[in-house]
Design a protein around this motif. Sequence first.
Motif, PDB file in Angstrom:
ATOM      1  N   HIS A 152      18.113  -3.584  -1.996  1.00 15.18           N
ATOM      2  CA  HIS A 152      17.488  -4.936  -1.074  1.00 15.18           C
ATOM      3  C   HIS A 152      17.770  -4.735   0.084  1.00 15.18           C
TER       4      HIS A 152
ATOM      5  N   GLU B  59      10.034  -6.144  -6.373  1.00 15.84           N
ATOM      6  CA  GLU B  59      10.050  -7.363  -6.169  1.00 15.84           C
ATOM      7  C   GLU B  59      10.046  -6.189  -4.524  1.00 15.84           C
TER       8      GLU B  59
ATOM      9  N   GLU C 174       6.231  -6.645  -4.359  1.00 17.39           N
ATOM     10  CA  GLU C 174       5.463  -7.585  -4.820  1.00 17.39           C
ATOM     11  C   GLU C 174       5.426  -8.587  -3.376  1.00 17.39           C
ATOM     12  N   ARG C 175       5.817  -8.375  -2.385  1.00 20.33           N
ATOM     13  CA  ARG C 175       6.446  -8.727  -2.068  1.00 20.33           C
ATOM     14  C   ARG C 175       5.669  -8.286  -0.167  1.00 20.33           C
TER      15      ARG C 175
END
Length: 108
Positions: free
Chosen positions: A62, A103, A106-107
């Motif tokens: 991330h 993830e 998707e954000r």
Amino acid sequence: MGRLPKRYIRFFEEFPAVGAAYEAYGDAVGTAGPLDEKTRCLVKLGMSIAARMEGGARSHAHKAIQAGATPAEVRHVAVLAAPTIGFPNMMAGLSWVDAVLAEEEERA
């Protein structure tokens, strides 16, 4: 980083002095050399995968994306681990990276 783990947040609430010292230590070692933020995140991702630290690998994946790394660069770090830590271990790391990339997608 977008969402911090609840346990991480709770630790910093329960032990603020230790949390501050931990962050200061991380900042000090991060700025002690010539590597830029993105490179440091990618290196830490590779170390986390090699150590089989799923939480760390996800966190550093991330952070690498937030520091400007492309999905291809992040995935390449995982694949680079294969000759050193073995194919099955690399595959585990790659699955963690792929989950983080999903993830992040998707954000977006």
